[in-house]
Scaffold this motif. Structure first.
Motif, mmCIF file in Angstrom:
data_model
loop_
_atom_site.group_PDB
_atom_site.id
_atom_site.type_symbol
_atom_site.label_atom_id
_atom_site.label_comp_id
_atom_site.label_asym_id
_atom_site.label_seq_id
_atom_site.Cartn_x
_atom_site.Cartn_y
_atom_site.Cartn_z
ATOM 1 N N ALA A 1 0.814 -1.238 0.127
ATOM 2 C CA ALA A 1 0.040 0.017 0.051
ATOM 3 C C ALA A 1 0.799 1.209 0.109
ATOM 4 O O ALA A 1 0.503 2.289 0.705
ATOM 5 C CB ALA A 1 -0.933 -0.041 1.067
ATOM 6 N N LEU A 2 1.821 1.119 -0.628
ATOM 7 C CA LEU A 2 2.936 2.366 -0.916
ATOM 8 C C LEU A 2 2.825 2.796 -2.270
ATOM 9 O O LEU A 2 3.049 2.122 -3.136
ATOM 10 C CB LEU A 2 4.289 1.630 -0.454
ATOM 11 N N ASP A 3 2.304 4.029 -2.324
ATOM 12 C CA ASP A 3 2.160 4.608 -3.773
ATOM 13 C C ASP A 3 3.588 5.494 -4.346
ATOM 14 O O ASP A 3 3.693 6.705 -3.628
ATOM 15 C CB ASP A 3 0.963 5.660 -3.705
ATOM 16 N N LEU A 4 4.352 4.794 -4.987
ATOM 17 C CA LEU A 4 5.504 5.336 -5.489
ATOM 18 C C LEU A 4 5.283 6.691 -6.422
ATOM 19 O O LEU A 4 6.071 7.390 -6.696
ATOM 20 C CB LEU A 4 6.321 4.437 -6.288
ATOM 21 N N THR A 5 3.964 6.937 -6.696
ATOM 22 C CA THR A 5 3.737 8.021 -7.665
ATOM 23 C C THR A 5 3.841 9.231 -6.595
ATOM 24 O O THR A 5 3.967 10.384 -7.265
ATOM 25 C CB THR A 5 2.283 8.062 -8.445
ATOM 26 N N GLN A 6 3.686 9.026 -5.426
ATOM 27 C CA GLN A 6 3.833 10.069 -4.499
ATOM 28 C C GLN A 6 5.288 10.598 -4.095
ATOM 29 O O GLN A 6 5.506 11.506 -3.410
ATOM 30 C CB GLN A 6 3.240 9.810 -3.207
ATOM 31 N N GLY A 7 6.063 9.492 -4.596
ATOM 32 C CA GLY A 7 7.719 10.072 -4.653
ATOM 33 C C GLY A 7 8.071 10.262 -5.864
ATOM 34 O O GLY A 7 7.600 11.130 -6.814
ATOM 35 N N ARG A 8 9.527 9.809 -6.328
ATOM 36 C CA ARG A 8 10.003 10.099 -7.325
ATOM 37 C C ARG A 8 10.599 8.837 -7.775
ATOM 38 O O ARG A 8 11.517 8.223 -7.233
ATOM 39 C CB ARG A 8 10.926 11.486 -7.150
ATOM 40 N N MET A 9 10.482 8.528 -9.174
ATOM 41 C CA MET A 9 11.242 7.541 -9.843
ATOM 42 C C MET A 9 12.717 7.972 -10.201
ATOM 43 O O MET A 9 12.517 8.950 -11.021
ATOM 44 C CB MET A 9 10.461 6.856 -10.915
ATOM 45 N N LEU A 10 13.725 7.385 -9.814
ATOM 46 C CA LEU A 10 15.166 7.932 -10.180
ATOM 47 C C LEU A 10 15.659 7.196 -11.310
ATOM 48 O O LEU A 10 16.430 7.817 -12.116
ATOM 49 C CB LEU A 10 16.087 7.691 -8.837
ATOM 50 N N GLY A 11 15.072 6.030 -11.861
ATOM 51 C CA GLY A 11 15.648 5.408 -12.800
ATOM 52 C C GLY A 11 15.642 3.994 -12.705
ATOM 53 O O GLY A 11 14.958 3.301 -12.001
ATOM 54 N N ARG A 12 16.207 3.159 -13.402
ATOM 55 C CA ARG A 12 16.339 1.840 -13.602
ATOM 56 C C ARG A 12 17.774 1.133 -13.458
ATOM 57 O O ARG A 12 18.700 1.824 -13.762
ATOM 58 C CB ARG A 12 15.563 1.217 -14.396
#
Length: 197
Positions: free
Chosen positions: A93-104
């Motif tokens: 139940a952790l919404d990563l869209t509320q954070g920031r994707m740094l890359g892969r």
């Protein structure tokens, strides 16, 4: 999120992820695709990485292992990044869209032929330090581990396991009383290499 990126390790990681071209695996025809999320936060000036301990489930070949949230690409997923975000939401139940994707990071496949043929794409995200989540029944426990601890030699270990009747030894990390090995250890090594000065 800008404040968290001001930490030297996280800033360096973000720059390196943005500038590198990750290695894509060439999946065999029978390979499934999956994605996982290596989630970071910065607490009291120190970056921490989120691990989960998978629940003991008969149908899960990684049952009970230390891992990152993630799972297989589903027909409705527009990309493997969407898979990583969806699976993290479902498992924690952790919404990563509320954070920031740094890359892969680079794609990985299991070395053990007895495991399902699968290609795993790791994504790296950062979230607010006070983020809250609620593990599903697929997750037995969660651990935030300082990157500095993982970088320290004392966290390194070897994991001995019998596979197909043969005793094998693998590089590993100690996380509290648990051992991180296999695909998850390989992801951590990739991440730490990009954080190091």
């Amino acid at each position: 999120m800008q404040l968290a990126l001001q930490h030297a390790d996280v800033s360096r990681l973000a720059r390196r992820l943005a500038s590198r071209v990750p290695v894509d695996a060439s999946p065999a025809a029978e390979s499934r695709l999956a994605a996982v999320s290596a989630v970071l936060r910065v607490v009291d000036g120190a970056p921490e990485l989120l691990f989960i301990k998978r629940a003991e489930l008969e149908r899960d070949p990684w049952s009970g292992h230390m891992a990152f949230p993630g799972g297989r690409l589903e027909p409705g997923d527009a990309s493997l990044e969407v898979t990583a975000v969806r699976e993290t939401q479902e498992e924690l139940a952790l919404d990563l869209t509320q954070g920031r994707m740094l890359g892969r990071l680079d794609d990985l496949a299991p070395h053990n032929r007895s495991l399902p043929p699968i290609i795993i794409r790791p994504f790296v995200a950062i979230v607010e330090p006070d983020v809250m989540f609620m593990p599903s029944e697929e997750v037995a426990a969660t651990f935030w581990v300082p990157l500095a601890r993982l970088q320290h030699e004392s966290s390194r270990a070897r994991y001995e396991v019998e596979m197909n009747g043969i005793r094998a030894s693998f590089p590993a990390f100690r996380v509290e009383q648990h051992i991180v090995w296999g695909l998850t250890e390989r992801i951590v090594r990739q991440l730490l290499a990009l954080v190091s000065p």
